[in-house]
Design an enzyme around this catalytic site. Structure first.
Site, PDB file in Angstrom:
ATOM      1  N   TYR A  58      30.916  56.910  26.028  1.00 29.93           N
ATOM      2  CA  TYR A  58      30.541  55.673  26.711  1.00 29.93           C
ATOM      3  C   TYR A  58      30.066  55.936  28.137  1.00 29.93           C
ATOM      4  O   TYR A  58      30.718  56.635  28.913  1.00 29.93           O
ATOM      5  CB  TYR A  58      31.719  54.685  26.749  1.00 29.93           C
ATOM      6  CG  TYR A  58      31.411  53.448  27.577  1.00 29.93           C
ATOM      7  CD1 TYR A  58      30.535  52.492  27.092  1.00 29.93           C
ATOM      8  CD2 TYR A  58      31.946  53.284  28.851  1.00 29.93           C
ATOM      9  CE1 TYR A  58      30.206  51.380  27.855  1.00 29.93           C
ATOM     10  CE2 TYR A  58      31.634  52.175  29.623  1.00 29.93           C
ATOM     11  CZ  TYR A  58      30.756  51.227  29.117  1.00 29.93           C
ATOM     12  OH  TYR A  58      30.427  50.149  29.870  1.00 29.93           O
ATOM     13  N   HIS A  88      22.304  45.565  37.760  1.00 33.64           N
ATOM     14  CA  HIS A  88      23.592  44.980  38.143  1.00 33.64           C
ATOM     15  C   HIS A  88      23.602  44.463  39.582  1.00 33.64           C
ATOM     16  O   HIS A  88      24.607  43.921  40.041  1.00 33.64           O
ATOM     17  CB  HIS A  88      24.718  45.995  37.946  1.00 33.64           C
ATOM     18  CG  HIS A  88      25.065  46.239  36.511  1.00 33.64           C
ATOM     19  ND1 HIS A  88      24.124  46.525  35.550  1.00 33.64           N
ATOM     20  CD2 HIS A  88      26.265  46.233  35.854  1.00 33.64           C
ATOM     21  CE1 HIS A  88      24.717  46.702  34.382  1.00 33.64           C
ATOM     22  NE2 HIS A  88      26.013  46.523  34.538  1.00 33.64           N
ATOM     23  N   ASN A 200      31.496  51.223  38.963  1.00 33.28           N
ATOM     24  CA  ASN A 200      32.729  50.879  38.271  1.00 33.28           C
ATOM     25  C   ASN A 200      33.894  51.188  39.196  1.00 33.28           C
ATOM     26  O   ASN A 200      34.054  52.319  39.643  1.00 33.28           O
ATOM     27  CB  ASN A 200      32.845  51.703  36.984  1.00 33.28           C
ATOM     28  CG  ASN A 200      33.297  50.869  35.810  1.00 33.28           C
ATOM     29  OD1 ASN A 200      34.011  49.887  35.993  1.00 33.28           O
ATOM     30  ND2 ASN A 200      32.894  51.256  34.620  1.00 33.28           N
ATOM     31  N   TYR A 284      63.947  22.920  61.514  1.00 35.08           N
ATOM     32  CA  TYR A 284      63.696  24.108  60.692  1.00 35.08           C
ATOM     33  C   TYR A 284      62.614  25.022  61.266  1.00 35.08           C
ATOM     34  O   TYR A 284      62.696  26.244  61.151  1.00 35.08           O
ATOM     35  CB  TYR A 284      63.270  23.704  59.280  1.00 35.08           C
ATOM     36  CG  TYR A 284      64.353  23.101  58.425  1.00 35.08           C
ATOM     37  CD1 TYR A 284      65.636  22.906  58.912  1.00 35.08           C
ATOM     38  CD2 TYR A 284      64.087  22.725  57.110  1.00 35.08           C
ATOM     39  CE1 TYR A 284      66.623  22.341  58.127  1.00 35.08           C
ATOM     40  CE2 TYR A 284      65.059  22.170  56.305  1.00 35.08           C
ATOM     41  CZ  TYR A 284      66.339  21.968  56.815  1.00 35.08           C
ATOM     42  OH  TYR A 284      67.300  21.420  56.026  1.00 35.08           O
ATOM     43  N   ARG A 287      64.615  27.231  63.788  1.00 37.54           N
ATOM     44  CA  ARG A 287      65.734  28.064  63.351  1.00 37.54           C
ATOM     45  C   ARG A 287      65.493  28.793  62.028  1.00 37.54           C
ATOM     46  O   ARG A 287      66.209  29.740  61.695  1.00 37.54           O
ATOM     47  CB  ARG A 287      67.024  27.252  63.271  1.00 37.54           C
ATOM     48  CG  ARG A 287      67.080  26.145  62.256  1.00 37.54           C
ATOM     49  CD  ARG A 287      68.446  25.463  62.356  1.00 37.54           C
ATOM     50  NE  ARG A 287      68.421  24.108  61.852  1.00 37.54           N
ATOM     51  CZ  ARG A 287      69.049  23.717  60.745  1.00 37.54           C
ATOM     52  NH1 ARG A 287      69.731  24.576  60.026  1.00 37.54           N
ATOM     53  NH2 ARG A 287      68.988  22.451  60.365  1.00 37.54           N
ATOM     54  N   PHE A 332      39.554  49.980  35.989  1.00 37.55           N
ATOM     55  CA  PHE A 332      38.684  49.202  36.887  1.00 37.55           C
ATOM     56  C   PHE A 332      39.164  47.769  37.042  1.00 37.55           C
ATOM     57  O   PHE A 332      38.627  47.014  37.848  1.00 37.55           O
ATOM     58  CB  PHE A 332      37.258  49.159  36.320  1.00 37.55           C
ATOM     59  CG  PHE A 332      37.238  48.758  34.861  1.00 37.55           C
ATOM     60  CD1 PHE A 332      37.531  47.466  34.471  1.00 37.55           C
ATOM     61  CD2 PHE A 332      36.940  49.697  33.888  1.00 37.55           C
ATOM     62  CE1 PHE A 332      37.542  47.101  33.137  1.00 37.55           C
ATOM     63  CE2 PHE A 332      36.944  49.328  32.544  1.00 37.55           C
ATOM     64  CZ  PHE A 332      37.245  48.032  32.165  1.00 37.55           C
ATOM     65  N   GLU A 417      34.052  41.938  27.952  1.00 28.58           N
ATOM     66  CA  GLU A 417      34.961  41.844  29.090  1.00 28.58           C
ATOM     67  C   GLU A 417      35.563  40.435  29.076  1.00 28.58           C
ATOM     68  O   GLU A 417      35.113  39.535  29.782  1.00 28.58           O
ATOM     69  CB  GLU A 417      34.195  42.157  30.374  1.00 28.58           C
ATOM     70  CG  GLU A 417      33.680  43.588  30.377  1.00 28.58           C
ATOM     71  CD  GLU A 417      32.449  43.811  31.221  1.00 28.58           C
ATOM     72  OE1 GLU A 417      32.124  42.949  32.066  1.00 28.58           O
ATOM     73  OE2 GLU A 417      31.792  44.851  31.034  1.00 28.58           O
TER      74      GLU A 417
END
Length: 526
Positions: A58, A88, A200, A284, A287, A332, A417
């Site tokens: 791959y 991409h 990647n 609050y 403290r 990844f 994916e």
């Protein structure tokens, strides 16, 4: 860090957020060690041998994502890697900060130098050239879903290797073609797997997390200091910060914050002045600082620890172990950082939330000697009333940004994916929240300094007194209305420049006051 570092060895030394920032800021030079170069060469040769053998692996001789079953011929493997960077590069939105883009390159070199990615030495050397010469690629902020790597931003980051895209160079945004003409360098040819190795990974998420860790640490330190000043101004009690209380519920953050605030209040004449007052307990927001600030500090520590694992990991895919073993896995995937970033985002928001409450408290006029709205002559003057409107708006905006990005997932890549982290969105969002937090803390600093003034001639502890003087060098006491936006801008600069932290360190060193490690510039320590 315990010692000064002049060089960092990529792939060999342990990278932290602090070291990464120092490399980005030019304070440390990052170099690839000879041991790492040997691993890089071995991994590169392994990839070339796989290509020669022709067995499908791959990303080396197959297509990407849903095209993983498409075999690519040996002759076209180089074209495949060039194409992936171009196809991409689909990011949109405003460019990320140049420091984050530079951090992305630093983190990528660290990961690839481990020797499991098949990258060529020449490619890494070109990335180092960009880092060392501050030729920083322009990277759009939107387009990553935080799994299968931060594909879009990393593609834009490395377009300049091909002579494409834009860079920031000598404080100007220019095309890479112009950069090449100016410097004489030329495009490089990517070999098998190199394009995939470059895009990647989790470096977009991790680079944002580096800034989150640094900026949130600064805010945590300053929130404690400003909170202590507000206690002085409103004559709160020191008892909620006693060690005896916090040892009975020993969360690290609680103990740390309580110890720090107690040390700041030590020797205060203001505290002694109301030691016998009839007030039983404070609201609050005063403290419960150890509990609230401490919880945010615990969240910060969680992110810092996970980030250091990520900064020293291999996060691309596939991983090249040897010629017989290449693993197509999921390192990844940004989920480990995505969830922690969302936690830190909430922690930052809560620091701002309780800060806004202290600002509101300071305006009420319920503390003896401190007038309503922090100004004696009100009616004709509105005093500090409307500054709290601003912090209310900022705190509310932050609450709206706290929905966890990692709770969402939208399938991509035709279902290949099918679960993603959205950590890239979480990282960007966390920095927005911290930016708002810095503004809230700036306004609390102004109101705390104003309240503090009404306690004169009584003195505080030596550190808080000096910090108050330092603030007054920039922002004067207000006895009537003025354009407070100008004061706020000055306050924001004080926060961003860590002025009050630096002042605390200087006074502690000069007067030999023990403040442990809590004001250290290095956020490698807790």
């Amino acid at each position: 860090m315990s010692e000064t570092i002049h060089h960092f060895l990529y792939g060999e030394d342990h990278l932290t957020a602090g070291i990464a920032l120092k490399i980005a800021q030019g304070k440390i030079q990052g170099i690839i060690s000879e041991a790492s170069r040997k691993k890089i060469k071995t991994s590169r040769q392994t990839v070339l041998n796989i290509v020669d053998k022709g067995d499908p692996v791959y990303g080396i001789n197959t297509g990407f994502g849903p095209l993983c079953t498409t075999k690519i011929s040996k002759e076209k493997t180089n074209i495949l890697q060039s194409n992936i960077l171009q196809s991409h590069s689909v990011g949109v939105g405003d460019p990320i900060d140049s420091e984050i883009a530079k951090l992305m390159m630093i983190l990528k070199v660290q990961s690839l130098s481990k020797g499991y990615s098949g990258i060529a030495e020449e490619t890494l050397d070109r990335i180092l050239w960009h880092i060392d010469n501050d030729a920083i690629p322009v990277v759009p902020s939107q387009g990553s879903v935080g799994a299968s790597g931060d594909l879009a931003p990393l593609s834009h980051l490395f377009l300049p290797l091909l002579g494409l895209g834009k860079v920031v160079y000598n404080n100007k945004t220019i095309t890479t073609a112009e950069l090449f003409k100016e410097t004489g360098i030329k495009p490089i040819d990517l070999g098998p797997k190199e394009g995939l190795a470059l895009i990647n990974g989790t470096q977009f998420i991790a680079a944002h997390a580096v800034q989150v860790v640094a900026k949130l640490h600064s805010c945590l330190s300053q929130a404690d200091i400003i909170g202590a000043m507000m206690i002085e101004g409103l004559q709160g009690s020191v008892k909620p910060f006693f060690e005896e209380l916090h040892q009975l519920r020993p969360f690290k953050g609680n103990i740390h914050v309580a110890s720090r605030i107690k040390s700041l209040l030590k020797g205060s004449e203001i505290m002694e002045d109301h030691i016998d007052c009839e007030r039983v307990q404070d609201p609050y927001s005063l403290r419960c600082m150890p509990q609230v600030h401490g919880a945010s500090r615990n969240a910060w520590l969680h992110l810092k620890e996970l980030l250091e694992v990520e900064l020293n990991s291999v996060t691309d895919n596939p991983i090249i172990i040897n010629e017989e073993l290449t693993i197509s896995g999921g390192s990844f995937h940004g989920q480990p950082l995505a969830m922690a970033i969302d936690y830190a985002c909430l922690a930052a928001s809560e620091l701002g939330n309780i800060s806004d409450r202290r600002i509101y408290l300071s305006l009420e006029g319920n503390s003896p000697g401190v007038p309503k709205l922090l100004m004696s002559d009100t009616g004709i003057n509105s005093g500090y009333m409307i500054l709290q409107y601003t912090t209310a708006a900022l705190a509310s905006e932050n609450k709206g940004l706290c929905f966890p990005s990692s709770a969402d997932s939208i399938p991509t890549s035709l279902g290949q994916e099918d679960h993603v982290s959205m950590g890239s969105i979480g990282g960007r969002k966390a920095l927005r929240v911290i930016d708002n937090l810095e503004k809230i803390l700036a306004i609390e600093l102004l109101t705390a300094a104003q309240a503090f003034e009404f306690r004169k001639p009584l003195k505080s502890g030596i550190i808080l007194d000096e910090i108050h003087k330092k603030v007054r060098e920039t922002v004067s006491f207000a006895d009537k209305d003025r354009v407070f936006a100008e004061d706020i801008e000055k306050g924001i600069e004080i926060i961003k420049n860590r002025t009050i932290i630096n002042t605390a360190n200087q006074i502690a060193k000069k007067e030999q006051v023990s403040i442990e490690t809590q004001f250290s510039d290095e956020f490698e320590v807790y």
